[in-house]
Design a protein around this motif. Sequence first.
Motif, PDB file in Angstrom:
ATOM      1  N   UNK A  47     -15.407   5.768   8.056  1.00 53.87           N
ATOM      2  CA  UNK A  47     -15.290   4.568   7.210  1.00 53.87           C
ATOM      3  C   UNK A  47     -16.409   3.559   7.466  1.00 53.87           C
ATOM      4  N   UNK A  48     -17.128   3.220   6.404  1.00 53.77           N
ATOM      5  CA  UNK A  48     -18.187   2.209   6.521  1.00 53.77           C
ATOM      6  C   UNK A  48     -17.775   0.888   5.885  1.00 53.77           C
ATOM      7  N   UNK A  49     -16.838   0.989   4.951  1.00 53.37           N
ATOM      8  CA  UNK A  49     -16.345  -0.199   4.249  1.00 53.37           C
ATOM      9  C   UNK A  49     -14.842  -0.246   4.450  1.00 53.37           C
ATOM     10  N   UNK A  50     -14.356  -1.387   4.891  1.00 57.17           N
ATOM     11  CA  UNK A  50     -12.922  -1.503   5.179  1.00 57.17           C
ATOM     12  C   UNK A  50     -12.330  -2.653   4.373  1.00 57.17           C
ATOM     13  N   UNK A  51     -11.354  -2.320   3.543  1.00 52.33           N
ATOM     14  CA  UNK A  51     -10.623  -3.348   2.787  1.00 52.33           C
ATOM     15  C   UNK A  51      -9.258  -3.535   3.417  1.00 52.33           C
ATOM     16  N   UNK A  52      -9.066  -4.680   4.047  1.00 53.79           N
ATOM     17  CA  UNK A  52      -7.756  -5.017   4.603  1.00 53.79           C
ATOM     18  C   UNK A  52      -6.973  -5.736   3.514  1.00 53.79           C
ATOM     19  N   UNK A  53      -6.206  -4.976   2.753  1.00 52.30           N
ATOM     20  CA  UNK A  53      -5.402  -5.578   1.687  1.00 52.30           C
ATOM     21  C   UNK A  53      -4.298  -6.445   2.276  1.00 52.30           C
ATOM     22  N   UNK A  54      -3.702  -7.260   1.443  1.00 57.75           N
ATOM     23  CA  UNK A  54      -2.678  -8.201   1.902  1.00 57.75           C
ATOM     24  C   UNK A  54      -1.524  -7.475   2.590  1.00 57.75           C
ATOM     25  N   UNK A  55      -1.269  -7.864   3.823  1.00 58.50           N
ATOM     26  CA  UNK A  55      -0.341  -7.169   4.724  1.00 58.50           C
ATOM     27  C   UNK A  55      -0.274  -8.022   5.985  1.00 58.50           C
ATOM     28  N   UNK A 115      -1.057  -9.586   9.321  1.00 61.79           N
ATOM     29  CA  UNK A 115      -2.341  -9.635  10.028  1.00 61.79           C
ATOM     30  C   UNK A 115      -2.334  -8.771  11.293  1.00 61.79           C
ATOM     31  N   UNK A 116      -1.158  -8.571  11.878  1.00 60.57           N
ATOM     32  CA  UNK A 116      -1.058  -7.715  13.057  1.00 60.57           C
ATOM     33  C   UNK A 116      -1.446  -6.278  12.702  1.00 60.57           C
ATOM     34  N   UNK A 117      -0.943  -5.811  11.577  1.00 61.03           N
ATOM     35  CA  UNK A 117      -1.275  -4.453  11.129  1.00 61.03           C
ATOM     36  C   UNK A 117      -2.756  -4.366  10.749  1.00 61.03           C
ATOM     37  N   UNK A 118      -3.246  -5.395  10.081  1.00 57.36           N
ATOM     38  CA  UNK A 118      -4.675  -5.401   9.711  1.00 57.36           C
ATOM     39  C   UNK A 118      -5.550  -5.283  10.963  1.00 57.36           C
ATOM     40  N   UNK A 119      -5.151  -6.034  11.995  1.00 57.34           N
ATOM     41  CA  UNK A 119      -5.890  -6.040  13.261  1.00 57.34           C
ATOM     42  C   UNK A 119      -5.844  -4.670  13.941  1.00 57.34           C
ATOM     43  N   UNK A 120      -4.678  -4.038  13.897  1.00 58.03           N
ATOM     44  CA  UNK A 120      -4.517  -2.719  14.518  1.00 58.03           C
ATOM     45  C   UNK A 120      -5.467  -1.709  13.884  1.00 58.03           C
ATOM     46  N   UNK A 121      -5.619  -1.795  12.571  1.00 58.25           N
ATOM     47  CA  UNK A 121      -6.521  -0.859  11.884  1.00 58.25           C
ATOM     48  C   UNK A 121      -7.948  -1.037  12.399  1.00 58.25           C
ATOM     49  N   UNK A 122      -8.384  -2.273  12.514  1.00 56.84           N
ATOM     50  CA  UNK A 122      -9.746  -2.506  13.029  1.00 56.84           C
ATOM     51  C   UNK A 122      -9.876  -1.894  14.429  1.00 56.84           C
TER      52      UNK A 122
END
Lengths: 304, 304
Positions: free
Chosen positions: B117-125, B127-134
Amino acid sequence: MSLLVIGTVAFDAIETPFGKTDKIVGGSATFASLGASYFYDKIKIVAVVGDDFPQHEIEDLQKHNVNTEGLQIKQGEKSFFWSGRYHNDMNSRDTLVTELNVLEAFDPIIPDSYQDCEYLMLGNLSPQVQQTVIARLKNRPKLIVMDTMNFWMDIALDELLKTIQLVDVLTINDAEARQLSGEFSLVKAARKILTMGPKYLIIKKGEHGALLFHEDKIFSAPALPLAEVFDPTGAGDTFAGGFIGYMAKVGTVNFNNMKNAIIFGSALASFCVEKFGSERLRNLSEEEIANRIQEFVGLAKFEL
Amino acid sequence: MSLLVIGTVAFDAIETPFGKTDKIVGGSATFASLGASYFYDKIKIVAVVGDDFPQHEIEDLQKHNVNTEGLQIKQGEKSFFWSGRYHNDMNSRDTLVTELNVLEAFDPIIPDSYQDCEYLMLGNLSPQVQQTVIARLKNRPKLIVMDTMNFWMDIALDELLKTIQLVDVLTINDAEARQLSGEFSLVKAARKILTMGPKYLIIKKGEHGALLFHEDKIFSAPALPLAEVFDPTGAGDTFAGGFIGYMAKVGTVNFNNMKNAIIFGSALASFCVEKFGSERLRNLSEEEIANRIQEFVGLAKFEL
C-alpha cells in the motif's frame, strides 16, 4: 457618461467583539461610492443628510471623485443613524437603534448634470425611492444594479417586486434569495428570481464567496479566507460599488466582465472588513488592490 | 503499489424529503472505494460485515476493482446499521438508529498482500482503529488521508489527536474544524490544525465547496450549485475517495495535484447526492465524469 450611486449617507455606531465606535460615517451610498471610486472617476451621488453631517466628510467624498451636487443637506434635520452589535460569529447582528430622520421624507432629486448617467447603482434603500430614481432618468442607463435586503422584503415586498422588474442586476445574500423565491436550493431560487426582471443575479454568501447567475450560466467566486473580520458593516455595499465601478471602467456589459467585476468587488469588500466602517476604504493604494486581486487569482486557480 | 481504504461497509436506512429507503448498502469504505475506483484500479479494502451482507454486493465492489480480501465476514453477526432522517434543508439530520454490531470488536487485519500500500485512505471510523491500521503497515504509505467527524471529537478526542499526528491530509467539515481548533475563523482554525500533525487540511463546506490549506497556501474549490440534493449520505466519503484515487493516479504528492484531486473528488460527490445511497456511483461513465469536471472548470474560471 457617469456612474450614479443612490443610497444612504449616514451615521453608524458599531459594536463588535473587537471594540465599539461612536458615530462614524456609513451608509450604502458612502460605501458603494468609495468602492466604485477605485475603478472609475465620474461618480455622482444622490442621497440626503442633515445639518449634523460634517462638511469635511463631504469633501472627502469629493476627493474620491464623487460629485456631491445631488447630496441634499436638510437644515434643522438630523442624518440617518443606525446602531448595531455584531455577535461573536460576525455573521449575525442585533440592531440597537434605527433613527430614520432625514430618510423619512427623502425625495431623490436628480440634478440635470446627472442625466448623462450610464451606470446606475441603486444602493440599499426603500424600493420606492430606488424606483423613483429610475423614473426620473430621461434615458435608461446601460446598466442598473440594485442592492436590497430582507428588511424591504418584509415590509415592502410589492414595491420591491416592482423595482426589481426594472433592473439588470440584483445583488442579495443567500438567505434573502431563499426568502424572495421561496426556494431553498439557490439554483432554483436563482431561476425563479431571473424570471422576475433581472437578467443577472448575484447571490452574496459572505465568507463563502458569491454566485453569479445569468441565463443558464453560473459563476462561483471565492471569498478571501480571512483570519480576522473586524467589522462587516458596509461590505455588501462596497462589493456592489466595486462591482459597478469596474463595469463602468470596462464599459461592456457581458458575463465575462461581470465575473471580473465580482472579483474586484470582493477584493474591495475584503479590505472593508479590516477596520471599522469605511476607514480602510479611504486610502487604498493601487498596489494594495493589485496584490489583493492576485490573492483571489491564486486562491481559485486550478489547471487540469 | 495499491490504495488501501479502511472504513465501514454497512447498511443505511435513509429518509429524506424525497422519500425513504429500506436497508441499502452504505458505509465510509463503500463510498470511498467506489469514488476512488473511477481513477485508480488497485484498490484494497479493510472492513468488517456480518453474514447478513449480500454476496452480490461484495462482487459488485470487486467489479469496481476493489480487492475484498481484507473484508472480514463475521458469521453469526450482523453488519453495522445506521438510520437517519434528513431535515428539509438537507444540511442537518437526525440519527434514528445506530447498531454497531460487528463494528464493536473490529480488529482491522491487514492481509500480507496489502503491504504494498502506497496510498492509505482512513475512512470515517474510530480513530483507534485508524491508528491500528497505520501501525500494522510495515512501510509508511506515501500519502495518508484521514476523514473523521465530530462524533469522534466528542467521545474520543485524545485518540483522535494521536491519530491525526500520523497523517498527511485531514478532511473535516467547517463546523468540525471549528470544534477541533476552538477557533471560529477557518484561517485560524486551519493554522492551528496544521500544527497538530497533518501537512494538508481540507475543510469541506458542503454546498459552499472546500478549502485546502498547506503551509501558507490556500485553495478555494467551488461546489457545483445543484437544483436538487436528493440524498447527501456518503458525499463526504465519496469526496475523500475520489480525492485519494486521483492522487494515486497522478502519483506525485504536491499542492497543485491536490487542487485537482479536490475538483475530481467534488465532481464525484456531486453525483453521489443525486440518488439514494451509493446508487449513482455504481455505473458512472467516463464521459459523465469528464462533462461534470468541465462544469467545475467553467464555474470557477475567470480571466483578468
